[in-house]
Scaffold this active site. Structure first.
Site, PDB file in Angstrom:
ATOM      1  N   LYS A   1       0.770  -1.189   0.005  1.00 25.04           N
ATOM      2  CA  LYS A   1       0.090   0.055   0.001  1.00 25.04           C
ATOM      3  C   LYS A   1       0.895   1.324   0.010  1.00 25.04           C
ATOM      4  O   LYS A   1       2.001   1.212   0.373  1.00 25.04           O
ATOM      5  CB  LYS A   1      -0.918  -0.082   1.141  1.00 25.04           C
ATOM      6  CG  LYS A   1      -0.220   0.126   2.311  1.00 25.04           C
ATOM      7  CD  LYS A   1      -1.105  -0.437   3.654  1.00 25.04           C
ATOM      8  CE  LYS A   1      -0.246  -0.313   4.918  1.00 25.04           C
ATOM      9  NZ  LYS A   1      -1.234  -0.847   6.247  1.00 25.04           N
TER      10      LYS A   1
ATOM     11  N   ARG B   1     -11.292  -0.387  13.622  1.00 28.89           N
ATOM     12  CA  ARG B   1     -10.987   0.520  12.311  1.00 28.89           C
ATOM     13  C   ARG B   1     -11.561   0.155  11.038  1.00 28.89           C
ATOM     14  O   ARG B   1     -12.369   0.742  10.521  1.00 28.89           O
ATOM     15  CB  ARG B   1      -9.258   0.536  12.381  1.00 28.89           C
ATOM     16  CG  ARG B   1      -8.870   1.537  11.306  1.00 28.89           C
ATOM     17  CD  ARG B   1      -7.153   1.612  10.867  1.00 28.89           C
ATOM     18  NE  ARG B   1      -6.848   0.092  10.506  1.00 28.89           N
ATOM     19  CZ  ARG B   1      -5.756  -0.047  10.055  1.00 28.89           C
ATOM     20  NH1 ARG B   1      -4.676   0.819  10.193  1.00 28.89           N
ATOM     21  NH2 ARG B   1      -5.286  -0.916   9.579  1.00 28.89           N
TER      22      ARG B   1
ATOM     23  N   TYR C   1      17.621  28.984  11.046  1.00 24.18           N
ATOM     24  CA  TYR C   1      16.679  29.696  11.661  1.00 24.18           C
ATOM     25  C   TYR C   1      16.665  29.734  13.088  1.00 24.18           C
ATOM     26  O   TYR C   1      17.072  28.651  13.584  1.00 24.18           O
ATOM     27  CB  TYR C   1      15.348  29.108  11.065  1.00 24.18           C
ATOM     28  CG  TYR C   1      15.038  29.455   9.771  1.00 24.18           C
ATOM     29  CD1 TYR C   1      14.522  30.705   9.179  1.00 24.18           C
ATOM     30  CD2 TYR C   1      14.706  28.443   8.657  1.00 24.18           C
ATOM     31  CE1 TYR C   1      14.392  30.943   7.930  1.00 24.18           C
ATOM     32  CE2 TYR C   1      14.333  28.638   7.249  1.00 24.18           C
ATOM     33  CZ  TYR C   1      14.229  29.946   6.883  1.00 24.18           C
ATOM     34  OH  TYR C   1      14.003  30.143   5.706  1.00 24.18           O
TER      35      TYR C   1
ATOM     36  N   MET D   1      13.039  23.903   4.924  1.00 25.34           N
ATOM     37  CA  MET D   1      12.434  23.263   3.857  1.00 25.34           C
ATOM     38  C   MET D   1      13.222  22.483   2.812  1.00 25.34           C
ATOM     39  O   MET D   1      12.739  21.224   2.640  1.00 25.34           O
ATOM     40  CB  MET D   1      11.247  24.273   3.092  1.00 25.34           C
ATOM     41  CG  MET D   1      10.446  23.354   2.166  1.00 25.34           C
ATOM     42  SD  MET D   1       9.582  24.723   1.089  1.00 25.34           S
ATOM     43  CE  MET D   1       8.406  25.388   2.585  1.00 25.34           C
TER      44      MET D   1
HETATM   45  C1  LIG Z   1      -0.754  -1.863   6.622  1.00 24.74           C
HETATM   46  C2  LIG Z   1      -1.281  -3.227   6.898  1.00 24.74           C
HETATM   47  C3  LIG Z   1      -0.636  -4.522   7.132  1.00 24.74           C
HETATM   48  C4  LIG Z   1       0.928  -4.467   6.961  1.00 24.74           C
HETATM   49  O1  LIG Z   1       1.522  -4.050   8.222  1.00 24.74           O
HETATM   50  P1  LIG Z   1       2.983  -3.858   8.812  1.00 24.74           P
HETATM   51  O2  LIG Z   1       2.897  -3.491  10.212  1.00 24.74           O
HETATM   52  O3  LIG Z   1       3.458  -2.672   7.699  1.00 24.74           O
HETATM   53  O4  LIG Z   1       3.676  -4.977   8.416  1.00 24.74           O
HETATM   54  C5  LIG Z   1      -1.231  -5.708   7.158  1.00 24.74           C
HETATM   55  N1  LIG Z   1      -2.715  -5.397   7.231  1.00 24.74           N
HETATM   56  C6  LIG Z   1      -3.197  -4.495   7.509  1.00 24.74           C
HETATM   57  C7  LIG Z   1      -4.865  -4.668   7.552  1.00 24.74           C
HETATM   58  C8  LIG Z   1      -2.599  -3.364   7.201  1.00 24.74           C
HETATM   59  O5  LIG Z   1      -3.440  -1.923   7.300  1.00 24.74           O
END
Ligand SMILES: *Cc1c(COP(=O)(O)O)cnc(C)c1O
Length: 345
Positions: free
Chosen positions: A33, A128, A242, A291
């Site tokens: 993802k 969630r 800064y 930045m």
């Molecule tokens: C992001 C996610 C994972 C992977 O999690 P990691 O902690 O990065 O290994 C697996 N299952 C779900 C539902 C997730 O949202």
């Protein structure tokens, strides 16, 4: 060259996948993802598919479409957010498997894409995504009659092995799925490290593949090298950056280096005691992160190189994350948008 150079070692990524896979006797998928945690889901996916990964997970159907273009037909691609309004064409055209999260999603899916593969996401306590135990009890029979390919849930506290939530969620997941004879998945990276009770039929590591905690044996996957733009000498009492946040206590050489918070070097890191590396030699980052630039005390270097590394095998994404009060995931996904990229392996 005035932008940062991000080097992504796909061989190291594959090594992490293999080493995680070796912890279990079940299938090991890969979570790609957020464009492969920022490292390019297509390249990451192709490297892992070649190494033997057969299933991939993304957050949204749009990401799944892009990944399918890169991978071609064959590997499974599943979507955590399930079947959202308007997703049917993407799911169908790119052969994506939604993890259905609610009765609404289930009805939408069965109506729009009858016979199209799906999984079900169950909420074992994280609150969630997924169906809660009562909802699942009410719809399980209908769902099961349509042959889901996976029943999954996600752990809220898997990076804390001693946390009571782990065993509690395991028990809830078991109560929701025992005896159903459908493949099951509970563990991401953290869950894989909790032991075989958590593995079921398929594990879904993400961050560990990319070299992040809680997989402490991960090999680093990313190196970030930053070009030095300018070097100057300061007298004791002069300040840099800064807010005059840093004051020279001795005659000092300060290098101005081309990367800042717009490159994912969070501003909060400035106070966190981070280094950049000239080869093996650490040099402290001093003053505020701005930045596009940081300033580095290179007084102790005999010679200032053209590039200084801020991510390498000595300073990992998790060390930068600690300095910024965040987690490696956020460093990975926010670094490197402006960098030139090189892929090794
Ligand atoms: C992001 C996610 C994972 C992977 O999690 P990691 O902690 O990065 O290994 C697996 N299952 C779900 C539902 C997730 O949202």
């Amino acid at each position: 060259m005035s932008t940062a150079r991000l080097t992504i070692n796909l061989d190291a990524l594959v090594t992490n996948w293999r080493n995680l896979d070796a912890l279990t006797t079940c299938e090991t998928a890969a979570v790609v993802k957020a464009n492969g945690y920022g490292l390019d889901a297509g390249r990451v996916g192709k490297a892992l598919a070649k190494a033997g990964a057969r299933n991939f997970f993304v957050a949204a159907a749009e990401e799944g479409g892009a990944l399918r273009r890169a991978l071609g037909p064959g590997p499974g691609i599943s979507v955590f957010s399930g079947h959202m309004e308007g997703d049917a064409k993407l799911l169908k055209d790119f052969q994506l498997t939604p993890m259905l999260n609610s009765l609404d999603q289930m009805l939408r899916h069965f109506e729009a894409l009858p016979g199209h593969p799906f999984g079900v996401q169950l909420d074992s306590g994280m609150n969630r995504l997924g169906m809660e135990p009562g909802e699942w009890a009410a719809v399980a029979e209908i769902a099961l009659s349509q042959n889901p390919v996976l029943l999954m849930s996600h752990l809220a506290c898997a990076d804390e092995p001693e946390h009571a939530m782990n065993a509690q969620q395991l028990q809830v997941f078991r109560e929701m799925t025992d005896g159903l004879e459908i493949p099951r998945s509970l563990a991401a990276t953290g869950g894989m490290l909790l032991g075989k009770d958590y593995h079921f039929d398929l594990c879904r590591p993400g961050v560990g593949l990319y070299g992040g905690m809680p997989f402490k044996d991960a090999v680093p996957v990313v190196q970030l090298d930053l070009p030095v733009i300018q070097v100057r000498d300061l007298e004791p009492g002069e300040t840099a950056g800064y807010g005059n946040a840093w004051t020279a206590r001795r005659p000092s050489r300060i290098a101005t280096v081309a990367a800042g918070y717009a490159d994912g070097l969070h501003r909060a890191m400035g106070a966190g005691g981070i280094q950049v590396y000239a080869g093996e030699t650490p040099c402290p980052v001093v003053g505020r992160v701005s930045m596009d630039m940081i300033t580095v005390d290179v007084t102790d270097l005999a010679e200032v190189p053209d590039m200084l590394a801020i991510l390498n095998e000595r300073q990992t994404v998790d060390m930068l994350a600690d300095a910024a009060g965040t987690i490696g995931y956020e460093i990975l996904t926010s670094s490197g948008h402006r960098s030139a990229r090189t892929y090794l392996g």
